[in-house]
Design an enzyme around this catalytic site. Structure first.
Site, short mmCIF file in Angstrom:
data_model
loop_
_atom_site.label_atom_id
_atom_site.label_comp_id
_atom_site.label_asym_id
_atom_site.label_seq_id
_atom_site.Cartn_x
_atom_site.Cartn_y
_atom_site.Cartn_z
N HIS A 106 -5.99 -10.78 2.86
CA HIS A 106 -7.44 -10.80 2.62
C HIS A 106 -8.06 -11.96 3.38
CE1 HIS A 106 -7.16 -8.45 -1.46
NE2 HIS A 106 -7.06 -7.67 -0.41
N HIS A 123 -3.48 2.85 -5.57
CA HIS A 123 -3.76 1.43 -5.33
C HIS A 123 -3.62 0.60 -6.61
CE1 HIS A 123 -4.67 -0.39 -1.56
NE2 HIS A 123 -5.60 -1.17 -2.05
N TYR A 141 -10.70 -8.26 -6.09
CA TYR A 141 -9.78 -7.16 -5.84
C TYR A 141 -8.81 -6.94 -7.01
CZ TYR A 141 -6.19 -4.49 -3.31
OH TYR A 141 -5.30 -3.54 -2.91
N ARG A 165 -0.62 -1.71 -6.40
CA ARG A 165 -0.87 -2.91 -5.61
C ARG A 165 -1.70 -3.92 -6.40
NH1 ARG A 165 -1.11 -4.80 -0.22
NH2 ARG A 165 -3.11 -5.64 0.46
N LYS A 172 -2.13 -0.40 7.89
CA LYS A 172 -3.56 -0.68 7.91
C LYS A 172 -3.92 -1.83 8.84
CE LYS A 172 -7.57 -1.73 5.06
NZ LYS A 172 -8.10 -1.91 3.72
N ARG A 221 0.86 -1.18 0.00
CA ARG A 221 0.00 0.00 0.00
C ARG A 221 0.90 1.23 0.00
NH1 ARG A 221 -2.24 -3.48 3.73
NH2 ARG A 221 -4.32 -4.23 3.17
#
Length: 180
Positions: free
Chosen positions: A154, A128, A163, A131, A63, A40
């Site tokens: 995840h 993002h 994603y 990523r 995060k 990230r």
């Protein structure tokens, strides 16, 4: 929050690298680092030279608060060696031009990515994207969604597939084959 997409086309990735090379080596390295680690942006920006000189990058994700070990692949290792040659160990990898030894901020990283998106006419591109680009191409090479899920922290394989844009790719392919 806008949803961003991975860059699926390897030729476009190379064009973006060249675009950044002509613009600013720091910006190119930020892009190369992001697509080779899947980090990230907030985790990337806090890194200093000393953090990336071994075989692994060891960090605590902002995060999730989880400790993460990531082996530096040969491509990134080569790029980092050249990029950091004139840096001291305490220098941030992506330094700001404002202030002494400060990293760029997230909004500047976003502006950098948007500049490339505008140049190439790409939509749904942001920080993002790096990523997701990592994830998309890692999945294309390994076909191991469980590995990628663990790398991304995840909770399920289905979340990871959505994603990285694989759900969209499958829907697009189905619609291309469909017709009444």
């Amino acid at each position: 929050m806008n949803t961003v997409q991975p860059i699926r086309d390897p030729a476009m990735i190379e064009e973006i690298k060249e675009f950044f090379q002509a613009d600013c080596e720091r910006n190119r390295m930020m892009f190369v680092f992001g697509i080779n680690t899947g980090y990230r942006i907030q985790d990337m920006l806090k890194l200093r030279k000393r953090d990336v000189m071994g075989d692994h990058i060891i960090m605590t994700e902002m995060k999730t608060g989880k400790k993460k070990w990531l082996q530096i692949n040969p491509t990134l290792k080569r790029e980092l060696k050249q990029y950091t040659a004139d840096m001291s160990d305490d220098d941030y990898l992506f330094p700001s031009r404002e202030g002494k030894n400060r990293p760029i901020k997230r909004d500047m990283a976003y502006k950098i990515m948007r500049k490339a998106a505008a140049h190439f006419g790409l939509k749904d591109i942001g920080c993002h994207t790096m990523r997701k680009t990592f994830g998309y191409h890692m999945y294309q090479r390994t076909k191991d969604v469980t590995l990628l899920r663990k790398m991304f922290n995840h909770s399920s394989d289905s979340i990871t597939m959505g994603y990285i844009g694989m759900d969209q790719d499958r829907m697009d392919a189905a619609m291309n084959r469909f017709g009444l």
